[in-house]
Design an enzyme around this catalytic site. Structure first.
Site, PDB file in Angstrom:
ATOM      1  N   HIS B 389       0.846  -1.200   0.000  1.00 60.49           N
ATOM      2  CA  HIS B 389       0.000   0.000   0.000  1.00 60.49           C
ATOM      3  C   HIS B 389       0.870   1.233   0.000  1.00 60.49           C
ATOM      4  CE1 HIS B 389       0.262   1.109   4.418  1.00 60.49           C
ATOM      5  NE2 HIS B 389       0.720  -0.119   4.450  1.00 60.49           N
ATOM      6  N   TYR B 470       0.487  15.250   6.151  1.00 59.07           N
ATOM      7  CA  TYR B 470       1.318  15.418   7.354  1.00 59.07           C
ATOM      8  C   TYR B 470       2.595  14.588   7.271  1.00 59.07           C
ATOM      9  CZ  TYR B 470       0.642  11.013  10.014  1.00 59.07           C
ATOM     10  OH  TYR B 470       0.680   9.719  10.458  1.00 59.07           O
ATOM     11  N   ARG B 471       2.631  13.600   6.416  1.00 57.34           N
ATOM     12  CA  ARG B 471       3.877  12.896   6.133  1.00 57.34           C
ATOM     13  C   ARG B 471       3.781  12.372   4.710  1.00 57.34           C
ATOM     14  NH1 ARG B 471       4.096   7.431   9.918  1.00 57.34           N
ATOM     15  NH2 ARG B 471       4.084   8.886  11.670  1.00 57.34           N
TER      16      ARG B 471
END
Lengths: 532, 532
Positions: B389, B470-471
């Site tokens: 994923h 955010y990442r």
């Protein structure tokens, strides 16, 4: 060590400031500048005084100010409201600096009730935001310190503490706009995304978070800042615990630590001595009534003050917020916990959240975010005419025995110089700030200098035990920074490296928190004009 | 834009690394390095692969590594455990970098029960700290993410989230030791004071707080970090709420926002779809059972999965901690609040704090700090052989309607490319992280590249709405950083300025979070070897 450096501002620079800000945006009159000295400085004090002041009213004007300062080699010293009394107020570290007074940037740009935040400029005071919330009819409580006249931004940037559950002010800050030394403007966190809809809701963006870099530093001028608010709670209870003996401080702290970690106390508690509590009471007898001698009030008199005023040697306040039955359940547990201390008394004031404005109790108001000025009475208690104070505030682990050990060591210093030792404590979860206030007659130069000696010796005494202050009077910034000596002052060397990169000309608040940059440091140590 | 830069390491540099670390501290064998690729990369993947790996076992060895790298012009890429799967794991941004594997720095240096903190090295996993606490018999709970094999330090540095009341990991971090690019060592906060007794108890020292500067950056290598723990609560309740319709997400989020702000929910709740909850159940039928087609599972099948597995379209978990009657009072309020959503079901698992180990429920365990690997089953659910994923995780304000709007926009992207859209949400107080997982067969190059296209298009779609991740996967770090375009990319320019000052040679993790430094950026854009 850097001490009494002094610089001056050229007529040419003042001219350019006037061109950029208008004549009423620049002050160079000596009398008018007098208001912006250390508020407790003795009359002939010269050392940390400014040569001029500029008053920008927009971000663009702040940009113009730093650009002109850079081009003309001017040292700036920024303050928001300058109410950091006890630490020098608006007084600059470097004498002769040009003050950047941000009181004119006073807009509240947004209050969002749904997400419970506000976006404010640095000139916005705790009073202002509180009033604006009320006028809009929002059910939101701000977190505030004891005195409401300070700047929300300025307080946060100096690692300030307030007294709702969002009382750790740097933590409840969310998003900043900063003018850098080259006049560039930066927005932190999600504010870097044009049209961001998350700037005041998320504390971090992508990459390193820069906000804390602009707190207690001279790396930029903060022109906007987000603050989180709390929804008005259904019910509210302001509590106080009073213990009778000096050494009861240890169990008081240890029990509170447990309650805080278990989230049975909802906000940062604070502990004050009999002095500060008696002193802040409206209409209470002044210090001279209890003890006419200027020397330290002896233990038996402290005990008598506590008894007659019906308070404790130590007095802690804290608060509970939420549904009524949950507050009452917490109250029962907390009460039982403090009952372990012989003679401890717990008192409460409770009301529905929307009724708190009508509660005439200073602590109940402060812990509900209602700003006031009551604590200032404390100064009159010591000296109703010319009261002044200077503070030394080390951060200690929240262990009762250790706090007692440090407290006694610092009191010895105050005793030796003939001053009352009056520590107060603000408790977070694992550490506390111990605020050691030394009071003096601000018209008495010798006494004030003796008070400064107390602070200098307290800094050294705490350092021997491994502790440092969390903020400092401008006069002691280098002394405190010096304590961070691990690995050949790695911390100072790193801060200097940042300063060199971000503000190579050393324009912004040179010497603040002991940060000079390598060139500024060289200058500061070669141009000593006298001992501090 | 910087893309597929590739560098190489010289034999001379490898020789020097071996001299410093010993032969078993350096890996340059291609097969052995295969384990440190992106764990889901297709077999012929070359782009983000390393040319060698060093394994220091002490701070001094880390210092030696950065010094040698600086002298030999080597690009390093640091990871702690490298378990940031879905974002590239240990794979370097710049192909050919030398990996710095910190798994060998695996000491737990202190666990303090009284003050509820630990001091750990970067190789310490969530599993390790949990076990050490248990072995010592301390009544402390750590905060952990869903998978326990990651590094506590690494997770925190990447702005990780966990699921106790101290679940915001950057916030529960306290004190760091960092090796800088020049081999110097820095301790943040009170750690700068030699012999400090407050380093892990107070989050700030004197001057700017530097900790957040070393998170999601390439400014240093963190070699020690303090983390706060929570005392074992008297009682504990793990809760879940299940709602039946896709659009119930909006009220679920809005109601939760209120409960979080009123502190009636104690930890960061997380919301998962029927996919992720059904997928993580032990022994549950796999995706192919419900929908054999590789294309997106249609709505009616999602509804059927939810019904037959007795879960909701959306499923939120959260927890309550504390005295039993307070938990039960909160439970009643929370239950009533969620009953506003038609068909919502709330389930609870409760026990005394010291009995939680015996509760066989994944969510109950994770929210009590007991690490596991159960969530990884989710991958097998999609593809039991070669499941992979890649995630795109924007941060959104916690407003239900807005979250729905963004979710639909991102699902359109996944749909268009024939992938399931499986968002999960982690809720903090005013914002949430939406984790959009795109699953693929990791042996199928075309499918994986299509998944990357989904991410790239989702990044752009979110940016149009004003949102950023955010990442990020190493492959998209520049794309995400690019979104921070306010004031001519002030944020990127400032980060580059810091990088230039702190790591002028660009030795440490070049390109991480889109930070290159000005020279590195110039190199990265002139040595493109192909599109990403």
């Amino acid at each position: 060590m850097a001490a009494a450096v002094r610089v001056s501002v050229s007529a040419r620079a003042l001219e350019r400031f006037r061109d950029a800000l208008g004549a009423d945006g620049v002050v160079s009159d000596r009398d008018a500048l007098g208001e912006f000295r250390d508020p407790y400085a003795y009359p002939s004090w010269e050392e940390h005084t400014a040569s001029a002041m500029v008053m920008p009213r927009s971000v663009e004007q702040v940009q113009a100010v730093v650009r002109i300062a850079g081009e003309c080699g001017v040292s700036l010293w920024t303050f928001s409201q300058g109410r950091n009394y006890g630490y020098g107020g608006p007084a600059p570290r470097v004498g002769g600096s040009v003050l950047v007074n941000l009181r004119g940037l006073d807009r509240i740009l947004e209050i969002n009730e749904e997400l419970a935040y506000a976006l404010v400029e640095p000139g916005v005071r705790f009073f202002d935001l509180y009033e604006a919330i009320g006028q809009a009819g929002y059910r939101l409580w701000p977190s505030i310190p004891d005195l409401g006249w300070g700047s929300i931004v300025g307080n946060t940037l100096d690692h300030g503490v307030g007294f709702t559950p969002l009382g750790d002010h740097p933590t409840r800050q969310c998003g900043m706009e900063v003018v850098l030394a080259d006049g560039d403007v930066l927005r932190t966190g999600m504010g870097g995304v044009s049209g961001s809809r998350a700037w005041q809701t998320a504390k971090r963006g992508f990459g390193p978070s820069l906000d804390s870099l602009f707190m207690q530093s001279n790396f930029g001028i903060v022109t906007k800042m987000g603050v989180w608010l709390m929804p008005e709670p259904e019910h509210y209870m302001s509590c106080s615990v009073h213990v009778q003996n000096e050494d009861d401080l240890a169990p008081l702290i240890d029990i509170t630590r447990g309650l805080l970690m278990e989230r049975l106390i909802d906000n940062p508690p604070s502990i004050g001595s009999a002095f500060i509590v008696a002193g802040a009471m409206p209409g209470a007898p002044l210090r001279a009534h209890w003890w006419p001698d200027p020397g330290p009030v002896p233990s038996d008199v402290i005990r008598r003050i506590a008894m007659e005023m019906e308070i404790g040697w130590w007095n802690m306040r804290f608060a509970l917020y939420g549904p009524r039955h949950i507050i009452e359940a917490k109250e029962r547990i907390v009460r039982q916990a403090f009952a372990q201390i012989d003679g401890a008394q717990m008192r409460t004031v409770a009301c529905a959240g929307d009724e708190v404005v009508s509660v005439a109790d200073m602590n109940a108001q402060v812990q509900a975010g209602i700003p006031g000025m009551d604590l200032l009475r404390m100064l009159d208690w010591h000296n109703p005419e010319n009261g002044g104070h200077v503070d030394f505030s080390p951060v200690l682990p929240m262990i009762g025995g250790e706090v007692i050990r440090v407290t006694k060591r610092l009191r010895d210093v105050a005793d030796r110089h003939g001053f009352d030792h009056d520590p107060a404590f603000i408790l977070t979860s694992r550490s506390l700030v111990q605020i050691n206030q030394t009071y003096f007659d601000s018209h008495d130069e010798a006494r004030q200098l003796a008070a400064f000696t107390v602070v200098r010796e307290q800094i050294a005494a705490a350092a021997e035990l491994g502790y440092s202050a969390y903020r400092s009077h401008v006069r002691f910034m280098d002394d405190v920074a010096e304590i961070y000596d691990w690995e050949n002052h790695a911390s100072r060397r790193f801060n200097d490296k940042l300063k060199d990169a971000i503000d190579p000309g050393g324009v912004l608040s040179p010497g603040k928190q002991g940060i000079w940059g390598t060139q500024g440091r060289a200058r500061s140590t070669t141009t000593l004009t006298g001992g501090a």
